[in-house]
Design an enzyme around this catalytic site. Sequence first.
Site, short mmCIF file in Angstrom:
data_model
loop_
_atom_site.label_atom_id
_atom_site.label_comp_id
_atom_site.label_asym_id
_atom_site.label_seq_id
_atom_site.Cartn_x
_atom_site.Cartn_y
_atom_site.Cartn_z
N ASN A 100 0.82 -1.22 0.00
CA ASN A 100 0.00 0.00 0.00
C ASN A 100 0.85 1.27 0.00
O ASN A 100 0.54 2.24 -0.69
CB ASN A 100 -0.94 0.00 1.20
CG ASN A 100 -2.05 -1.01 1.08
OD1 ASN A 100 -2.42 -1.42 -0.03
ND2 ASN A 100 -2.60 -1.45 2.21
N GLY A 103 2.37 1.67 -3.42
CA GLY A 103 1.36 2.15 -4.35
C GLY A 103 1.10 3.64 -4.18
O GLY A 103 0.93 4.38 -5.16
N TYR A 146 8.43 -12.33 11.33
CA TYR A 146 9.07 -11.01 11.28
C TYR A 146 10.18 -10.99 10.23
O TYR A 146 10.24 -10.10 9.39
CB TYR A 146 9.64 -10.68 12.66
CG TYR A 146 10.23 -9.29 12.76
CD1 TYR A 146 9.43 -8.15 12.66
CD2 TYR A 146 11.59 -9.11 12.97
CE1 TYR A 146 9.96 -6.88 12.76
CE2 TYR A 146 12.14 -7.84 13.08
CZ TYR A 146 11.32 -6.73 12.98
OH TYR A 146 11.87 -5.47 13.08
#
Length: 325
Positions: A100, A103, A146
């Site tokens: 995200n 983007g 992680y």
Amino acid sequence: MKRVLITGAAGFLGSHLCDRFIKEGYHVIAMDNLITGDLKNIEHLFQLEQFEFYHHDVSKFIHISGDLDYILHFASPASPIDYLKIPIQTLKVGAMGTHNCLGLAKAKGACILVASTSEIYGDPLVHPQSEEYWGNVNPVGPRGVYDEAKRYMESITMAYNSFHQVETRIVRIFNTYGPRMRLNDGRALPAFIGQALRGEDLTVFGDGSQTRSFCYVNDLVEGIYRLLLSDYHLPVNIGNPNEISLKDFAEEVLALTGNTVKIVYKPLPVDDPKQRQPNIEKAKTILGWEPKVDRKEGLKLTYEYFKSLPESEWYKQPKEFNSIK
């Protein structure tokens, strides 16, 4: 005034980055879902016109109005206690959250810096660790959520750089400490200081021979700032190469606090790295950066911060995440 989005802004490192970019004259847009972050870390900035805060999970679509010059993606659980309790969220923020943010960087024409970690090296077979080392990671171990989230973060960031020509930076952060860490987050330094403040024995896992290299937060922020403003898109280690065993480090904390408690030893957790020391030649050469704060000085500043907290904070238990999906 240039505008920067900082995700994970209410966390330890994110809050210090907010301070630095405010100081440098930026308009700072802070974003955090507050799963592990704390608004107390940034409440001193709320009164400023050049600061705004969004309570939002970056694993969901991110909308920011107006122009954006830079994005610093620091949203992620960063301690074993957190990512062992919320493994799915750890993976999501490293994968979907990074996607995200990339983007958004593409849409805004912004430069993005992503926070990777020395954990991508796993339990290293090469010492010290340079950026060319690919690591020794167990993808199905308890730390894998992680480690692999950060490795994926680096891969997708490089893909956006090469395929979409997004301007990207990757910082590999080694052990960092300083004010605003959480005493109960499971990492060695706050754990030792918290135990000393409470008058408890200091817990060292294994025989204490495993090593860490601790970098004071101000030095780390300086390195990140220089990397962002550079034109280098490959990963760069930022950390302090002054290596110390955890047994010796526990003894340093005892000497600092004047405490007379003992050091006790417990079994080493699964996949706990035996050695951790950054090779920082790239940071020296490309960024003209190296750490300045001596560990003795940094420890003193950090201890004074923790000691100034209300005693209730010394005994505060780690967050529970049962309601997080």
